[in-house]
Design a protein around this motif. Structure first.
Motif, mmCIF file in Angstrom:
data_model
loop_
_atom_site.group_PDB
_atom_site.id
_atom_site.type_symbol
_atom_site.label_atom_id
_atom_site.label_comp_id
_atom_site.label_asym_id
_atom_site.label_seq_id
_atom_site.Cartn_x
_atom_site.Cartn_y
_atom_site.Cartn_z
ATOM 1 N N UNK A 174 -3.798 -12.808 -3.257
ATOM 2 C CA UNK A 174 -3.529 -12.588 -1.858
ATOM 3 C C UNK A 174 -2.876 -11.292 -1.526
ATOM 4 N N UNK A 175 -2.992 -10.669 -0.352
ATOM 5 C CA UNK A 175 -2.416 -9.504 -0.359
ATOM 6 C C UNK A 175 -1.484 -9.814 0.941
ATOM 7 N N UNK A 176 0.012 -9.601 0.691
ATOM 8 C CA UNK A 176 0.943 -10.063 1.509
ATOM 9 C C UNK A 176 1.098 -9.218 2.652
ATOM 10 N N UNK A 177 0.385 -8.128 2.687
ATOM 11 C CA UNK A 177 0.743 -7.245 3.796
ATOM 12 C C UNK A 177 -0.129 -7.673 4.870
ATOM 13 N N UNK A 237 -6.893 -4.504 -3.064
ATOM 14 C CA UNK A 237 -7.017 -5.741 -3.316
ATOM 15 C C UNK A 237 -8.192 -6.145 -4.155
ATOM 16 N N UNK A 238 -9.418 -5.704 -3.772
ATOM 17 C CA UNK A 238 -10.564 -5.904 -4.428
ATOM 18 C C UNK A 238 -10.373 -5.111 -5.908
ATOM 19 N N UNK A 239 -9.840 -4.055 -6.076
ATOM 20 C CA UNK A 239 -9.682 -3.393 -7.120
ATOM 21 C C UNK A 239 -8.803 -4.112 -8.333
ATOM 22 N N UNK A 240 -7.718 -4.669 -7.797
ATOM 23 C CA UNK A 240 -6.884 -5.686 -8.580
ATOM 24 C C UNK A 240 -7.657 -6.958 -8.916
ATOM 25 N N UNK A 241 -8.496 -7.360 -8.179
ATOM 26 C CA UNK A 241 -9.387 -8.389 -8.473
ATOM 27 C C UNK A 241 -10.168 -8.286 -9.766
ATOM 28 N N UNK A 242 -10.551 -7.166 -9.973
ATOM 29 C CA UNK A 242 -11.367 -6.640 -10.974
ATOM 30 C C UNK A 242 -12.858 -6.188 -10.746
ATOM 31 N N UNK A 264 3.263 -4.406 -9.422
ATOM 32 C CA UNK A 264 4.477 -4.260 -9.835
ATOM 33 C C UNK A 264 5.428 -4.095 -8.398
ATOM 34 N N UNK A 265 4.524 -3.522 -7.583
ATOM 35 C CA UNK A 265 5.388 -3.127 -6.247
ATOM 36 C C UNK A 265 5.293 -4.513 -5.217
ATOM 37 N N UNK A 266 4.528 -5.317 -5.446
ATOM 38 C CA UNK A 266 4.160 -6.305 -4.521
ATOM 39 C C UNK A 266 3.322 -6.244 -3.669
ATOM 40 N N UNK A 267 2.537 -5.195 -3.766
ATOM 41 C CA UNK A 267 1.401 -4.929 -2.627
ATOM 42 C C UNK A 267 0.299 -5.972 -2.798
ATOM 43 N N UNK A 268 0.127 -6.397 -3.880
ATOM 44 C CA UNK A 268 -1.016 -7.601 -4.245
ATOM 45 C C UNK A 268 -0.239 -8.578 -4.867
ATOM 46 N N UNK A 269 -0.268 -9.896 -4.587
ATOM 47 C CA UNK A 269 0.319 -10.975 -5.198
ATOM 48 C C UNK A 269 -0.493 -11.816 -5.639
ATOM 49 N N UNK A 291 -4.043 2.264 -13.412
ATOM 50 C CA UNK A 291 -2.728 2.652 -12.932
ATOM 51 C C UNK A 291 -2.397 2.064 -11.531
ATOM 52 N N UNK A 292 -3.579 2.259 -10.599
ATOM 53 C CA UNK A 292 -3.312 1.931 -9.410
ATOM 54 C C UNK A 292 -3.046 0.339 -9.246
ATOM 55 N N UNK A 293 -3.915 -0.214 -9.945
ATOM 56 C CA UNK A 293 -3.729 -1.700 -10.005
ATOM 57 C C UNK A 293 -2.509 -2.264 -10.583
ATOM 58 N N UNK A 294 -1.956 -1.640 -11.696
ATOM 59 C CA UNK A 294 -0.578 -1.996 -12.095
ATOM 60 C C UNK A 294 0.383 -1.716 -11.108
ATOM 61 N N UNK A 295 0.530 -0.735 -10.432
ATOM 62 C CA UNK A 295 1.311 -0.190 -9.398
ATOM 63 C C UNK A 295 1.409 -1.154 -8.279
#
Length: 275
Positions: free
Chosen positions: A272-275, A211-216, A258-263, A251-255
């Motif tokens: 927000x992490x739906x998990x 989640x922190x990775x996707x947040x940048x 696209x999989x909904x792991x991080x919304x 690539x990890x952030x995009x996956x």
């Protein structure tokens, strides 16, 4: 700091801001790419923030489509201090060896190769050099290869003339990841693992790091927020890439998206992490 957001416009990017003035203005236009250039250049002159970010930087454009190279030169020559071009991998690599640019713009097809293969070679030698991939095709298998190449942004060529190319350049030069929204829609219907499958692979701490990775956030920032060492974060990152089958952080952030792991919510709110 970059973070992934979605918007009502046909753009998905990692900056928690609205699209640039160029994107908003030119999105109302219709016609061929060459028809937009005078309007986009005029709009760029009024978008001071974009001009400041792009001005004085160097760009390498590599594509088998000489017409696309010509269009990009016309569109961007007013803001980049130097703009070089090539049609093959080897010529592109020669340019990189002589003077590493601030950004590389790559077409889907090169003479004797593909843009995805070229970006993989670039990232192997220059892992932090921002690369924007321009796709002609938008099938799920092409997108899988595009994501796996490690590109920092993916645009559709048919949207390039609407100003989104300017937004994409701005985003990835500012440390973010960019993707046209139609591509995200295709990938959500594609063959990536389901959220349930990925959930069972990742530990709770790995999901926190993701989640922190996707947040940048960078490794040191993630370590400080999660109260762990930077080496621990690196270990988690390595495990995340392995479990997701990702070539690199982007690539990890995009996956994850696209999989909904991080919304993500639209606007400057945090993910927000739906998990």
């Amino acid at each position: 700091m970059a973070g992934v957001v979605t918007s009502d416009t046909p753009v998905v990017c990692t900056k928690a801001t609205r699209p640039s003035a160029a994107a908003a203005f030119s999105g109302r236009l219709a016609g061929r790419l060459m028809d937009f250039n005078p309007f986009l250049q005029s709009d760029l002159e009024h978008d001071e923030a974009t001009r400041k970010l792009l001005f004085g930087r160097s760009l390498l454009c590599v594509s088998a489509r000489r017409m696309m190279i010509g269009h990009m030169k016309i569109l961007l020559e007013s803001v980049f201090c130097s703009l070089h071009s090539a049609t093959t991998e080897e010529a592109g690599l020669k340019h990189l060896q002589q003077l590493v640019p601030d950004l590389v713009l790559v077409g889907e097809f090169l003479e004797g190769s593909t843009g995805m293969a070229f970006i993989r070679r670039i990232k192997h030698r220059y892992p932090h050099l921002p690369c924007l991939l321009i796709l002609q095709n938008e099938t799920s298998d092409v997108l899988e290869e595009a994501f796996a190449s490690g590109s920092d942004g993916i645009c559709l060529e048919r949207y390039a003339g609407r100003g989104y190319i300017v937004t994409a350049l701005k985003v990835i030069l500012d440390g973010g990841i960019y993707m046209d929204a139609p591509l995200l829609t295709i990938m959500l219907k594609g063959t990536f693992s389901s959220v349930g499958e990925v959930r069972t692979r990742l530990t709770p701490r790995e999901r926190d790091v993701l989640c922190k990775l996707v947040e940048g956030y960078r490794n040191a920032e993630i370590a400080a927020q999660l109260l762990v060492s930077v080496e621990t974060v690196r270990t988690h990152m390595k495990a995340i890439r392995s479990k997701l089958g990702a070539r690199n952080r982007n690539h990890a952030a995009l996956i994850a998206v696209t999989t909904g792991l991080v919304r993500w919510q639209k606007g400057p709110s945090q993910g927000r992490d739906p998990l």
